[in-house]
Write a protein that holds these residues in place. Structure first.
Motif, PDB file in Angstrom:
ATOM      1  N   GLY A  86       0.820  -1.203   0.000  1.00  0.00           N
ATOM      2  CA  GLY A  86       0.000   0.000   0.000  1.00  0.00           C
ATOM      3  C   GLY A  86       0.852   1.250   0.000  1.00  0.00           C
ATOM      4  N   SER A  87       0.196   2.388  -0.089  1.00  0.00           N
ATOM      5  CA  SER A  87       0.921   3.669  -0.071  1.00  0.00           C
ATOM      6  C   SER A  87       1.641   3.879   1.258  1.00  0.00           C
ATOM      7  N   ASP A  88       1.212   3.143   2.288  1.00  0.00           N
ATOM      8  CA  ASP A  88       1.877   3.194   3.586  1.00  0.00           C
ATOM      9  C   ASP A  88       3.099   2.278   3.641  1.00  0.00           C
ATOM     10  N   GLY A  89       3.334   1.514   2.563  1.00  0.00           N
ATOM     11  CA  GLY A  89       4.469   0.595   2.514  1.00  0.00           C
ATOM     12  C   GLY A  89       4.196  -0.767   3.116  1.00  0.00           C
ATOM     13  N   TRP A  90       3.013  -0.981   3.659  1.00  0.00           N
ATOM     14  CA  TRP A  90       2.681  -2.252   4.302  1.00  0.00           C
ATOM     15  C   TRP A  90       2.192  -3.267   3.267  1.00  0.00           C
ATOM     16  N   PRO A  91       2.388  -4.564   3.553  1.00  0.00           N
ATOM     17  CA  PRO A  91       1.975  -5.619   2.620  1.00  0.00           C
ATOM     18  C   PRO A  91       0.520  -6.031   2.829  1.00  0.00           C
ATOM     19  N   TYR A  92      -0.238  -6.122   1.732  1.00  0.00           N
ATOM     20  CA  TYR A  92      -1.659  -6.449   1.804  1.00  0.00           C
ATOM     21  C   TYR A  92      -2.041  -7.541   0.810  1.00  0.00           C
ATOM     22  N   LEU A  93      -3.104  -8.260   1.157  1.00  0.00           N
ATOM     23  CA  LEU A  93      -3.756  -9.207   0.255  1.00  0.00           C
ATOM     24  C   LEU A  93      -5.238  -8.902   0.253  1.00  0.00           C
ATOM     25  N   LEU A  94      -5.833  -8.972  -0.924  1.00  0.00           N
ATOM     26  CA  LEU A  94      -7.272  -8.783  -1.046  1.00  0.00           C
ATOM     27  C   LEU A  94      -7.934 -10.155  -1.013  1.00  0.00           C
ATOM     28  N   GLY A  95      -8.906 -10.319  -0.141  1.00  0.00           N
ATOM     29  CA  GLY A  95      -9.616 -11.588  -0.021  1.00  0.00           C
ATOM     30  C   GLY A  95     -11.114 -11.388   0.003  1.00  0.00           C
ATOM     31  N   ILE A  96     -11.814 -12.500  -0.049  1.00  0.00           N
ATOM     32  CA  ILE A  96     -13.270 -12.495   0.083  1.00  0.00           C
ATOM     33  C   ILE A  96     -13.599 -13.295   1.336  1.00  0.00           C
ATOM     34  N   VAL A  97     -14.335 -12.671   2.250  1.00  0.00           N
ATOM     35  CA  VAL A  97     -14.712 -13.327   3.496  1.00  0.00           C
ATOM     36  C   VAL A  97     -16.195 -13.641   3.460  1.00  0.00           C
ATOM     37  N   SER A  98     -16.516 -14.895   3.741  1.00  0.00           N
ATOM     38  CA  SER A  98     -17.911 -15.323   3.849  1.00  0.00           C
ATOM     39  C   SER A  98     -18.145 -15.809   5.266  1.00  0.00           C
ATOM     40  N   LEU A  99     -19.234 -15.319   5.861  1.00  0.00           N
ATOM     41  CA  LEU A  99     -19.680 -15.777   7.173  1.00  0.00           C
ATOM     42  C   LEU A  99     -21.037 -16.442   6.949  1.00  0.00           C
ATOM     43  N   PRO A 100     -21.039 -17.753   6.655  1.00  0.00           N
ATOM     44  CA  PRO A 100     -22.274 -18.439   6.229  1.00  0.00           C
ATOM     45  C   PRO A 100     -23.431 -18.327   7.216  1.00  0.00           C
ATOM     46  N   ILE A 158       6.501 -17.345   1.440  1.00  0.00           N
ATOM     47  CA  ILE A 158       6.231 -15.934   1.187  1.00  0.00           C
ATOM     48  C   ILE A 158       7.455 -15.288   0.549  1.00  0.00           C
ATOM     49  N   SER A 159       7.224 -14.617  -0.554  1.00  0.00           N
ATOM     50  CA  SER A 159       8.274 -13.828  -1.192  1.00  0.00           C
ATOM     51  C   SER A 159       7.897 -12.369  -0.963  1.00  0.00           C
ATOM     52  N   TYR A 160       8.788 -11.650  -0.310  1.00  0.00           N
ATOM     53  CA  TYR A 160       8.481 -10.289   0.136  1.00  0.00           C
ATOM     54  C   TYR A 160       9.672  -9.394  -0.195  1.00  0.00           C
ATOM     55  N   CYS A 161       9.470  -8.478  -1.111  1.00  0.00           N
ATOM     56  CA  CYS A 161      10.533  -7.530  -1.433  1.00  0.00           C
ATOM     57  C   CYS A 161       9.897  -6.189  -1.778  1.00  0.00           C
ATOM     58  N   ARG A 162       9.941  -5.281  -0.858  1.00  0.00           N
ATOM     59  CA  ARG A 162       9.339  -3.960  -1.044  1.00  0.00           C
ATOM     60  C   ARG A 162       9.988  -3.215  -2.203  1.00  0.00           C
ATOM     61  N   GLN A 163      11.315  -3.305  -2.305  1.00  0.00           N
ATOM     62  CA  GLN A 163      12.030  -2.576  -3.348  1.00  0.00           C
ATOM     63  C   GLN A 163      11.623  -3.040  -4.745  1.00  0.00           C
ATOM     64  N   LEU A 164      11.296  -4.337  -4.904  1.00  0.00           N
ATOM     65  CA  LEU A 164      10.864  -4.861  -6.198  1.00  0.00           C
ATOM     66  C   LEU A 164       9.338  -4.887  -6.325  1.00  0.00           C
ATOM     67  N   ASP A 165       8.650  -4.396  -5.290  1.00  0.00           N
ATOM     68  CA  ASP A 165       7.189  -4.398  -5.260  1.00  0.00           C
ATOM     69  C   ASP A 165       6.645  -5.815  -5.477  1.00  0.00           C
ATOM     70  N   GLU A 166       7.242  -6.780  -4.759  1.00  0.00           N
ATOM     71  CA  GLU A 166       6.866  -8.179  -4.903  1.00  0.00           C
ATOM     72  C   GLU A 166       6.383  -8.752  -3.577  1.00  0.00           C
ATOM     73  N   LEU A 167       5.167  -9.241  -3.588  1.00  0.00           N
ATOM     74  CA  LEU A 167       4.596  -9.942  -2.443  1.00  0.00           C
ATOM     75  C   LEU A 167       3.786 -11.112  -2.988  1.00  0.00           C
TER      76      LEU A 167
END
Length: 143
Positions: A7-21, A123-132
């Motif tokens: 994100g613009s804050d530099g933190w790593p994020y994933l977009l998911g879908i949450v279902s509460l049946p 997990i592959s995490y590299c902020r400089q390469l914008d890779e998560l």
């Protein structure tokens, strides 16, 4: 492979879908990938946006307390399905209890993707390469 973003804050994020049946609720949620979190937790702002009514949906009250760097929060446990879209277009689905955090003092925090969900991924995490990325692996193949 599941691809996240920084994100613009530099933190790593994933977009998911949450279902509460049980609650007939389904919505997209942005999760902060938090290697310090033991459990995956839905933040109060996401619960509110999704329409979770703690008094109505959990009449017996909270099921526990979660301690963290920001203090303690009452928690509720709810069976959930959490889905992430992989690069090949498949949905990777996790069916498990989800911790829902309550309390207005945690409204600014994001939902957390904890080790209970990503312990079985590389997990592959590299902020400089914008890779998560999160990639599942087979322990038998890696030996």
């Amino acid at each position: 492979m599941i691809r996240g973003y920084f994100g613009s804050d530099g933190w790593p994020y994933l977009l998911g879908i949450v279902s509460l049946p049980r609650l007939s609720i389904r919505a997209s949620v942005v999760f902060l990938v938090d290697t310090g979190a033991d459990v995956t937790a839905l933040a109060p702002r996401d619960s509110l946006r999704m329409g979770v009514d703690f008094e109505r949906h959990f009449p017996t009250g909270p099921s526990g307390v979660l301690e963290g760097i920001g203090g303690s929060a009452q928690t509720y446990s709810e069976e959930a399905q959490i889905q992430f879209l992989s690069e090949d277009g498949d949905l990777e689905t996790f069916a498990r209890p989800l911790t829902l955090l309550a309390g207005t003092h945690f409204m600014a925090m994001p939902s957390l993707l904890g080790r209970d969900l990503f312990d079985n991924y590389r997990i592959s995490y590299c902020r400089q390469l914008d890779e998560l990325t999160l990639e599942s692996f087979d322990l038998e193949e890696s030996e």
